[in-house]
Write a protein that holds these residues in place. Structure first.
Motif, mmCIF file in Angstrom:
data_model
loop_
_atom_site.group_PDB
_atom_site.id
_atom_site.type_symbol
_atom_site.label_atom_id
_atom_site.label_comp_id
_atom_site.label_asym_id
_atom_site.label_seq_id
_atom_site.Cartn_x
_atom_site.Cartn_y
_atom_site.Cartn_z
ATOM 1 N N THR A 169 -3.848 67.522 -0.201
ATOM 2 C CA THR A 169 -4.260 67.448 -1.598
ATOM 3 C C THR A 169 -4.204 65.996 -2.058
ATOM 4 N N THR A 170 -4.768 65.720 -3.238
ATOM 5 C CA THR A 170 -4.684 64.359 -3.779
ATOM 6 C C THR A 170 -3.232 64.000 -4.078
ATOM 7 N N GLU A 171 -2.477 64.992 -4.589
ATOM 8 C CA GLU A 171 -1.068 64.731 -4.878
ATOM 9 C C GLU A 171 -0.297 64.407 -3.594
ATOM 10 N N GLY A 172 -0.585 65.153 -2.529
ATOM 11 C CA GLY A 172 0.070 64.886 -1.256
ATOM 12 C C GLY A 172 -0.267 63.514 -0.727
ATOM 13 N N GLY A 173 -1.522 63.114 -0.838
ATOM 14 C CA GLY A 173 -1.938 61.796 -0.380
ATOM 15 C C GLY A 173 -1.276 60.675 -1.165
ATOM 16 N N ALA A 174 -1.141 60.870 -2.486
ATOM 17 C CA ALA A 174 -0.508 59.850 -3.324
ATOM 18 C C ALA A 174 0.961 59.672 -2.956
ATOM 19 N N LEU A 175 1.665 60.778 -2.761
ATOM 20 C CA LEU A 175 3.080 60.700 -2.393
ATOM 21 C C LEU A 175 3.256 59.998 -1.045
ATOM 22 N N ALA A 176 2.409 60.362 -0.076
ATOM 23 C CA ALA A 176 2.502 59.742 1.248
ATOM 24 C C ALA A 176 2.196 58.251 1.178
ATOM 25 N N MET A 177 1.218 57.873 0.344
ATOM 26 C CA MET A 177 0.853 56.467 0.210
ATOM 27 C C MET A 177 2.009 55.668 -0.387
ATOM 28 N N ARG A 178 2.691 56.228 -1.375
ATOM 29 C CA ARG A 178 3.833 55.524 -1.968
ATOM 30 C C ARG A 178 4.924 55.283 -0.927
ATOM 31 N N ARG A 179 5.145 56.284 -0.067
ATOM 32 C CA ARG A 179 6.157 56.107 0.982
ATOM 33 C C ARG A 179 5.737 55.029 1.972
ATOM 34 N N LEU A 180 4.457 54.981 2.298
ATOM 35 C CA LEU A 180 3.964 53.953 3.216
ATOM 36 C C LEU A 180 4.132 52.561 2.617
ATOM 37 N N LEU A 181 3.853 52.428 1.332
ATOM 38 C CA LEU A 181 3.971 51.125 0.679
ATOM 39 C C LEU A 181 5.419 50.649 0.654
ATOM 40 N N VAL A 182 6.358 51.579 0.503
ATOM 41 C CA VAL A 182 7.777 51.216 0.540
ATOM 42 C C VAL A 182 8.154 50.709 1.931
ATOM 43 N N ARG A 183 7.607 51.357 2.954
ATOM 44 C CA ARG A 183 7.921 50.989 4.338
ATOM 45 C C ARG A 183 7.213 49.712 4.785
ATOM 46 N N HIS A 184 6.112 49.384 4.126
ATOM 47 C CA HIS A 184 5.254 48.296 4.599
ATOM 48 C C HIS A 184 5.946 46.946 4.475
ATOM 49 N N GLU A 185 5.797 46.127 5.502
ATOM 50 C CA GLU A 185 6.511 44.847 5.566
ATOM 51 C C GLU A 185 5.643 43.652 5.187
ATOM 52 N N GLY A 186 4.508 43.898 4.609
ATOM 53 C CA GLY A 186 3.655 42.791 4.183
ATOM 54 C C GLY A 186 2.381 42.695 4.990
ATOM 55 N N GLY A 187 1.430 41.926 4.478
ATOM 56 C CA GLY A 187 0.139 41.819 5.133
ATOM 57 C C GLY A 187 -0.775 42.953 4.730
ATOM 58 N N HIS A 188 -1.965 42.959 5.290
ATOM 59 C CA HIS A 188 -2.945 43.979 4.949
ATOM 60 C C HIS A 188 -2.538 45.321 5.571
ATOM 61 N N LEU A 189 -2.638 46.375 4.780
ATOM 62 C CA LEU A 189 -2.304 47.721 5.249
ATOM 63 C C LEU A 189 -3.574 48.543 5.372
ATOM 64 N N CYS A 190 -3.736 49.217 6.504
ATOM 65 C CA CYS A 190 -4.873 50.120 6.723
ATOM 66 C C CYS A 190 -4.344 51.539 6.891
ATOM 67 N N VAL A 191 -5.003 52.506 6.246
ATOM 68 C CA VAL A 191 -4.576 53.903 6.287
ATOM 69 C C VAL A 191 -5.750 54.787 6.694
ATOM 70 N N PHE A 192 -5.499 55.689 7.637
ATOM 71 C CA PHE A 192 -6.474 56.702 8.046
ATOM 72 C C PHE A 192 -5.906 58.049 7.621
ATOM 73 N N ALA A 193 -6.518 58.674 6.624
ATOM 74 C CA ALA A 193 -6.036 59.957 6.098
ATOM 75 C C ALA A 193 -6.800 61.103 6.745
#
Length: 352
Positions: free
Chosen positions: A225-249
């Motif tokens: 769902t859109t809500e599920g994707g948003a929650l997962a994206m927020r978690r990825l951004l917290v984990r991300h260490e910098g630089g460009h981030l690419c996501v395949f949903a």
């Protein structure tokens, strides 16, 4: 239109008005062959004058066929499944067949209820994206059935039609690779869903082919769902260490939710985060930027499933699976890192 004192005209009324026998009238009205042109014309004119329409219930009781098919989808609110339904309905209408459409909402109990309703309605065949591991009465009574979607793999003895997920994922990974994104983060479904395993398996195979350790790809589970994707994206951004981030949903709804989460944090797509979807729903075209996606042939899946049922050769096709290829729809949600790297190199050289 001739009045019959308020009652519904019958084949006998049509035969009398046309001056033919009841059997001749019945054969014309059922579109039987070997009827003279003059008799056919007389009967059709009489039927039109009387306002005659066939009693479909009586016809189905005599023939053992209802002229209806059943379609059980997991989530009609997801535009992808709406497209599947549209394809099935269009193909059924072309053949003069009606289709009953149900949504199980990923509930095995609701699915059982819908299957029971279809049996009571005496449908001639069923198209199902199964939620439950067994289909009860449907299997016991031998109703012709076509499976669709990833869940069809749980029924290897049944004929099925679906997207070529392995081909679609490889297409997406190759596209990302061509843009300089070698290790995209993944937003996938829940661990209980077979579609998640298929998606990850295809990603794993692609990584091995290109000498990339699949363990290095960040993975977040989510609802489709859109809500599920948003929650997962927020978690990825917290984990991300910098630089460009690419996501395949793993579906477009999650990808659109991820795009919203990126905007909420003040980042931009595709300047800071590139996002690739999977499904090809129309909403992706109206996002900003437009969502680049791997498009599944949703309408074709629905249409082909109906076509297979109408052929009445489902038994002969038992265990066979038709894989329909996916296509790339390129919009604006993926940054081209290789072009950016080339521009930066040129600019650096000019400064020197």
């Amino acid at each position: 239109m001739e009045s019959l004192n308020g009652r519904r005209p019958t084949v006998i009324d049509v035969a009398k008005r046309a001056g033919v026998s009841k059997s001749t009238a019945a054969r014309v009205l059922s579109d039987a062959p070997n009827i003279s042109d003059s008799a056919r014309e007389q009967v059709l004119l009489a039927a039109k004058a009387l306002g005659y329409t066939r009693n479909e219930l009586a016809v189905s009781m005599r023939s053992g066929r209802s002229g209806m098919l059943g379609l059980v989808l997991p989530d009609i609110a997801n535009p992808f499944w709406g497209e599947v339904a549209r394809g099935a309905q269009d193909r059924a209408a072309d053949a003069g067949v009606s289709i009953l459409i149900f949504s199980s909402n990923w509930s095995a109990e609701k699915e059982r209820m819908h299957l029971s309703t279809m049996m009571q309605a005496r449908v001639d065949g069923a198209i199902i994206n199964p939620v439950a591991d067994q289909l009860g009465d449907l299997e016991r009574f031998g109703l012709p059935c076509i499976m669709i979607g990833s869940s069809a793999e749980r029924f290897p003895d049944s004929a099925s039609i679906g997207s070529d997920i392995a081909q679609g994922v490889a297409l997406g990974m190759d596209y990302l690779r061509s843009k300089g994104h070698l290790r995209p983060a993944l937003i996938v479904g829940q661990r209980t869903r077979l579609a998640r395993a298929r998606f990850l398996r295809a990603v794993h195979e692609h990584c091995i082919k290109h000498d990339i350790d699949p363990v290095t790809l960040p993975v977040e589970d989510a609802d489709y769902t859109t809500e599920g994707g948003a929650l997962a994206m927020r978690r990825l951004l917290v984990r991300h260490e910098g630089g460009h981030l690419c996501v395949f949903a793993a579906n477009d709804l999650m990808a659109l939710g991820a795009m919203g989460a990126v905007r909420e944090t003040g980042l931009h797509c595709p300047q800071d985060v590139s996002i690739l979807g999977f499904d090809g729903i129309q909403a992706g075209a109206f996002a900003w930027p437009g969502l680049t996606t791997i498009e599944k042939p949703a309408r074709q899946i629905g249409a082909e499933a109906v076509a297979q049922l109408l052929k009445r050769d489902v038994e002969a096709a038992q265990g066979s699976r038709i894989y329909l290829p996916c296509t790339l729809t390129e919009r604006g949600s993926i940054a081209d890192l290789r072009r950016k790297s080339m521009r930066d190199s040129v600019a650096s050289g000019e400064r020197r």
